[in-house]
Design a protein around this motif. Structure first.
Motif, PDB file in Angstrom:
ATOM      1  N   VAL A  54      28.333  56.717 -69.099  1.00 35.57           N
ATOM      2  CA  VAL A  54      27.427  57.252 -67.756  1.00 35.57           C
ATOM      3  C   VAL A  54      28.199  57.609 -66.734  1.00 35.57           C
ATOM      4  O   VAL A  54      28.258  56.410 -66.086  1.00 35.57           O
ATOM      5  N   SER A  55      28.260  58.930 -66.326  1.00 37.72           N
ATOM      6  CA  SER A  55      29.306  58.946 -64.596  1.00 37.72           C
ATOM      7  C   SER A  55      28.293  58.532 -63.941  1.00 37.72           C
ATOM      8  O   SER A  55      28.458  58.075 -62.617  1.00 37.72           O
ATOM      9  N   HIS A  56      27.121  58.864 -63.681  1.00 36.70           N
ATOM     10  CA  HIS A  56      25.721  58.923 -63.007  1.00 36.70           C
ATOM     11  C   HIS A  56      24.131  59.418 -63.268  1.00 36.70           C
ATOM     12  O   HIS A  56      24.539  60.234 -64.306  1.00 36.70           O
ATOM     13  N   HIS A  57      23.987  59.017 -62.549  1.00 36.25           N
ATOM     14  CA  HIS A  57      22.390  59.406 -62.976  1.00 36.25           C
ATOM     15  C   HIS A  57      22.213  60.862 -62.867  1.00 36.25           C
ATOM     16  O   HIS A  57      20.556  61.315 -63.535  1.00 36.25           O
ATOM     17  N   HIS A  58      22.307  62.008 -62.391  1.00 34.97           N
ATOM     18  CA  HIS A  58      21.749  62.656 -61.943  1.00 34.97           C
ATOM     19  C   HIS A  58      21.450  63.271 -63.900  1.00 34.97           C
ATOM     20  O   HIS A  58      22.296  63.751 -64.432  1.00 34.97           O
ATOM     21  N   LYS A  59      20.039  64.807 -63.497  1.00 36.63           N
ATOM     22  CA  LYS A  59      20.192  64.602 -64.716  1.00 36.63           C
ATOM     23  C   LYS A  59      21.248  65.737 -66.203  1.00 36.63           C
ATOM     24  O   LYS A  59      20.585  66.594 -67.406  1.00 36.63           O
ATOM     25  N   ASP A  60      21.752  65.997 -65.211  1.00 36.63           N
ATOM     26  CA  ASP A  60      22.880  66.752 -66.037  1.00 36.63           C
ATOM     27  C   ASP A  60      23.574  66.531 -66.500  1.00 36.63           C
ATOM     28  O   ASP A  60      24.811  66.981 -67.069  1.00 36.63           O
ATOM     29  N   HIS A  61      24.211  64.767 -66.322  1.00 36.42           N
ATOM     30  CA  HIS A  61      24.726  63.093 -67.420  1.00 36.42           C
ATOM     31  C   HIS A  61      24.528  62.756 -67.573  1.00 36.42           C
ATOM     32  O   HIS A  61      24.992  61.541 -68.093  1.00 36.42           O
ATOM     33  N   TYR A  62      22.559  62.168 -67.429  1.00 39.11           N
ATOM     34  CA  TYR A  62      22.025  61.617 -68.279  1.00 39.11           C
ATOM     35  C   TYR A  62      20.733  61.571 -68.594  1.00 39.11           C
ATOM     36  O   TYR A  62      20.284  62.157 -67.410  1.00 39.11           O
ATOM     37  N   ALA A  85      22.410  52.752 -63.089  1.00 33.49           N
ATOM     38  CA  ALA A  85      21.704  50.969 -63.059  1.00 33.49           C
ATOM     39  C   ALA A  85      20.535  51.263 -62.728  1.00 33.49           C
ATOM     40  O   ALA A  85      19.640  50.382 -62.942  1.00 33.49           O
ATOM     41  N   ARG A  86      21.121  50.699 -61.230  1.00 39.18           N
ATOM     42  CA  ARG A  86      19.418  51.040 -60.618  1.00 39.18           C
ATOM     43  C   ARG A  86      18.618  52.315 -61.150  1.00 39.18           C
ATOM     44  O   ARG A  86      17.339  51.574 -61.244  1.00 39.18           O
ATOM     45  N   PHE A  87      19.391  53.548 -61.012  1.00 41.32           N
ATOM     46  CA  PHE A  87      17.853  54.457 -61.802  1.00 41.32           C
ATOM     47  C   PHE A  87      17.403  54.029 -62.856  1.00 41.32           C
ATOM     48  O   PHE A  87      15.852  54.521 -62.994  1.00 41.32           O
TER      49      PHE A  87
END
Length: 179
Positions: A54-62, A85-87
């Motif tokens: 997972v590159s980052h927590h935005h809803k179009d990536h995770y 991980a924080r999210f």
């Protein structure tokens, strides 16, 4: 046999004789909302380790549903950016009061830019992004893959000033120099 399959948006699934690697899964328009993607079932059937990056927590990536895959595919490894991980910290901490699915902490690796992970099948190296999170370089056997996440020169043709364009190109090039 090596395959690379496009799923949706920034999601790709790479498979070789060593592993199955999923990048930035959040949606598969070919299946129902609560269905498990075929590549997850295949990983268990083929007895291959499944890596979920997972590159980052935005809803179009995770999407948090990826953590449900640990019940179907016991040989799974999650590679998460620090912001993800924080999210998702309530799902990642065993002592959390959260009662939903929690992956085994031993299956989760959190990477920031400059960090790396490797095992007998793959090697991940995290690089920065011009948005949040990471971009990843992955080595599996003789194949090298780069998944950029949201690494981009974010220039809006009708909105960006010349100064903003220059700053964005500089930020983008600074990250590329490390890759």
């Amino acid at each position: 046999m090596i395959t690379l399959k496009y799923i949706w948006h920034d999601c790709f699934v790479y498979e070789d004789d060593r592993a199955i690697i999923v990048f930035d899964y959040w949606k598969d328009p070919t299946i129902g909302k609560n269905e498990i993607p075929m590549f997850v079932r295949n990983a268990g059937n083929k007895r291959k380790r499944l890596y979920v990056a997972v590159s980052h927590h935005h809803k179009d990536h995770y999407v948090k549903d990826i953590f449900e895959w640990c019940d179907i595919c016991p040989d799974i490894r999650y590679i998460l950016s620090k912001d993800t991980a924080r999210f998702a910290r309530h799902m990642l901490r065993p002592e959390s009061l959260y009662t939903g699915i929690k992956p085994d902490p031993a299956t989760v690796t959190v990477l920031g830019a400059g960090d790396s992970f490797h095992d007998e099948n793959v090697a991940f190296k995290a690089f920065g992004s011009t948005d949040v999170g990471n971009s990843y370089s992955v080595q599996s056997g003789v194949i090298s893959i780069f998944h950029s996440g949201d690494l981009n020169a974010w220039i809006w043709k009708d909105e960006s000033t010349k100064k903003e364009v220059e700053a964005e190109i500089n930020r983008f090039e600074e990250i590329l120099e490390h890759i």
